[in-house]
Design an enzyme around this catalytic site. Structure first.
Site, mmCIF file in Angstrom:
data_model
loop_
_atom_site.group_PDB
_atom_site.id
_atom_site.type_symbol
_atom_site.label_atom_id
_atom_site.label_comp_id
_atom_site.label_asym_id
_atom_site.label_seq_id
_atom_site.Cartn_x
_atom_site.Cartn_y
_atom_site.Cartn_z
ATOM 1 N N TYR A 1 -2.243 -1.217 10.498
ATOM 2 C CA TYR A 1 -2.178 -1.568 9.220
ATOM 3 C C TYR A 1 -1.040 -1.135 8.308
ATOM 4 C CZ TYR A 1 -3.830 -1.514 4.128
ATOM 5 O OH TYR A 1 -4.154 -1.487 2.812
ATOM 6 N N SER B 1 0.745 -1.280 -0.036
ATOM 7 C CA SER B 1 0.047 -0.194 -0.101
ATOM 8 C C SER B 1 0.949 1.385 -0.030
ATOM 9 C CB SER B 1 -0.718 -0.117 1.173
ATOM 10 O OG SER B 1 -1.659 1.247 1.117
HETATM 11 P P1 NAP Z 1 -11.139 -6.449 0.199
HETATM 12 O O1 NAP Z 1 -12.203 -6.071 -0.946
HETATM 13 O O2 NAP Z 1 -11.899 -6.347 1.522
HETATM 14 O O3 NAP Z 1 -10.866 -8.060 -0.035
HETATM 15 C C1 NAP Z 1 -9.874 -8.673 0.561
HETATM 16 C C2 NAP Z 1 -9.926 -9.906 0.270
HETATM 17 O O4 NAP Z 1 -8.735 -10.825 1.204
HETATM 18 C C3 NAP Z 1 -11.281 -10.806 0.235
HETATM 19 O O5 NAP Z 1 -10.990 -11.601 -1.002
HETATM 20 C C4 NAP Z 1 -11.285 -11.729 1.403
HETATM 21 O O6 NAP Z 1 -11.661 -12.692 1.267
HETATM 22 C C5 NAP Z 1 -9.733 -12.085 1.497
HETATM 23 N N1 NAP Z 1 -9.135 -12.294 2.853
HETATM 24 C C6 NAP Z 1 -9.303 -11.607 4.009
HETATM 25 N N2 NAP Z 1 -8.770 -12.166 4.978
HETATM 26 C C7 NAP Z 1 -8.217 -13.384 4.540
HETATM 27 C C8 NAP Z 1 -7.528 -14.402 5.074
HETATM 28 N N3 NAP Z 1 -7.215 -14.533 6.406
HETATM 29 N N4 NAP Z 1 -7.347 -15.526 4.164
HETATM 30 C C9 NAP Z 1 -7.710 -15.501 3.183
HETATM 31 N N5 NAP Z 1 -8.229 -14.625 2.385
HETATM 32 C C10 NAP Z 1 -8.679 -13.643 3.230
HETATM 33 O O7 NAP Z 1 -9.758 -5.726 -0.011
HETATM 34 P P2 NAP Z 1 -9.101 -4.859 -1.069
HETATM 35 O O8 NAP Z 1 -9.516 -3.412 -0.830
HETATM 36 O O9 NAP Z 1 -9.082 -5.653 -2.495
HETATM 37 O O10 NAP Z 1 -7.632 -5.335 -0.722
HETATM 38 C C11 NAP Z 1 -7.036 -6.168 -1.051
HETATM 39 C C12 NAP Z 1 -5.422 -5.748 -0.797
HETATM 40 O O11 NAP Z 1 -5.177 -4.586 -1.125
HETATM 41 C C13 NAP Z 1 -5.162 -5.621 0.909
HETATM 42 O O12 NAP Z 1 -3.854 -6.326 1.053
HETATM 43 C C14 NAP Z 1 -4.922 -4.282 0.944
HETATM 44 O O13 NAP Z 1 -4.297 -4.003 2.133
HETATM 45 C C15 NAP Z 1 -4.306 -3.692 -0.440
HETATM 46 N N6 NAP Z 1 -4.489 -2.366 -0.551
HETATM 47 C C16 NAP Z 1 -5.941 -1.883 -0.689
HETATM 48 C C17 NAP Z 1 -6.300 -0.462 -1.179
HETATM 49 C C18 NAP Z 1 -7.700 -0.226 -1.675
HETATM 50 O O14 NAP Z 1 -7.677 1.262 -1.954
HETATM 51 N N7 NAP Z 1 -8.640 -0.842 -1.797
HETATM 52 C C19 NAP Z 1 -5.443 0.474 -0.967
HETATM 53 C C20 NAP Z 1 -3.997 0.053 -0.678
HETATM 54 C C21 NAP Z 1 -3.615 -1.365 -0.600
HETATM 55 P P3 NAP Z 1 -12.734 -13.763 2.191
HETATM 56 O O15 NAP Z 1 -13.472 -12.690 3.441
HETATM 57 O O16 NAP Z 1 -13.740 -14.451 1.676
HETATM 58 O O17 NAP Z 1 -11.586 -14.661 2.789
#
Ligand code: NAP
Length: 259
Positions: A154, A140
């Site tokens: 985080y 991130s």
């Molecule tokens: P999201 O929409 O909440 O999706 C998170 C995913 O992770 C889901 O598929 C969830 O599936 C899975 N997950 C969570 N805990 C898990 C576990 N213990 N084991 C296996 N799977 C797990 O999140 P996102 O926004 O796409 O973020 C994805 C990544 O991008 C993260 O690492 C986040 O820190 C990073 N990120 C996101 C943003 C943003 O703007 N969205 C910005 C910077 C970084 P289940 O609940 O089905 O397990």
């Protein structure tokens, strides 16, 4: 012209929604076999069905060693190799210091940082045997570059991923395994929709590009790191944020002018 990756295999963790779903769809479009991983099999299988015959779902909790090992074994059993790991699964519950409990801290670090270690460790025997592999972590901008109240745990987990990456990249170089990280800014996911239009507009206003990123902006960068042509790049983090971290003050955005 990039060498086609069709026929290779990628594991994408956290692929049931958000950025992980975008990674899975994009790698699937590029013709790779995709193991779509989340804790919920039905959700993972829905995304696999969107991709087609070259994808399948698998339920794994990346905080558990046995699940990560089973994930790697299943990719090899179904597709014969593990060429790419997108270690993307992550959580971002907010808690300010003073309210944050030890359990809150352990949960975030345990999922985002230890989960990265466990996912990477699980694929290494296969990648080392192949003498080839690409690992792409989803970090991130929050933590490595910026901060946000409520996200000290985080931010530590996301900065920690980059520290992990740098040493892993050195250790794994002899096997032709690269380890890099995508560092998303504010990306438009299903979760973001729930925050409402006003929130999305105010967030976009802080970005020089004046829009949020799409999950495919992240996936395209990950696909580049996975390519043959990126084979000499390792231990690097790439911000994909529309220039969000660049303005040194709000005045810099005010002074931008319009085209
Ligand atoms: P999201 O929409 O909440 O999706 C998170 C995913 O992770 C889901 O598929 C969830 O599936 C899975 N997950 C969570 N805990 C898990 C576990 N213990 N084991 C296996 N799977 C797990 O999140 P996102 O926004 O796409 O973020 C994805 C990544 O991008 C993260 O690492 C986040 O820190 C990073 N990120 C996101 C943003 C943003 O703007 N969205 C910005 C910077 C970084 P289940 O609940 O089905 O397990």
């Amino acid at each position: 012209m990039f060498t086609p990756l069709a026929g290779k295999t990628v594991i994408v963790t956290g692929a049931s929604k958000g950025i992980g779903r975008g990674l899975a769809l994009r790698f699937g479009q590029a013709g790779l076999n995709v193991l779509v991983v989340s804790r919920h099999l039905a959700e993972a299988e829905k995304v696999a069905a969107e991709i087609g015959a070259n994808a399948s779902g698998f339920a794994a909790d990346i905080t558990r060693v046995a699940d990560c090992d089973a994930m790697a074994a299943t990719a090899v059993e179904r597709y014969g190799s593990i060429d790419v790991l997108c270690a993307n699964a992550g959580i971002f519950p907010a808690a300010k210091l003073g309210e944050m409990t030890e359990a809150d801290f352990d949960h975030v670090i345990g999922t985002n940082l230890k989960g990265t270690f466990l996912s990477v460790s699980a694929v290494l025997p296969q990648m080392k045997a192949q003498k080839q592999g690409r690992i792409v972590l989803t970090s991130s901008i929050t933590g490595p570059i910026t901060g946000f109240p409520g996200w000290s745990h985080y931010g530590a987990s996301k900065a920690g991923q980059l520290g992990f990456m740098r040493t892993a990249a050195i250790e794994l170089a002899p096997w032709n395994i690269t380890v890099n990280a995508v560092m998303p800014g504010n990306i438009h996911t299903e979760g973001m929709d729930g925050m409402g239009e006003a929130y999305i507009a105010s967030t976009a206003a802080c970005v020089p590009m004046k829009k949020l990123g799409s999950v495919f902006d992240i996936a395209n960068a990950a696909l580049f790191f996975a390519s043959e042509e990126a084979g000499y790049i390792t231990g690097q983090g790439l911000s994909i944020d529309g220039g969000q971290v660049l303005p040194e003050s709000p005045m810099a955005l005010d002074e931008m002018g319009t085209a």
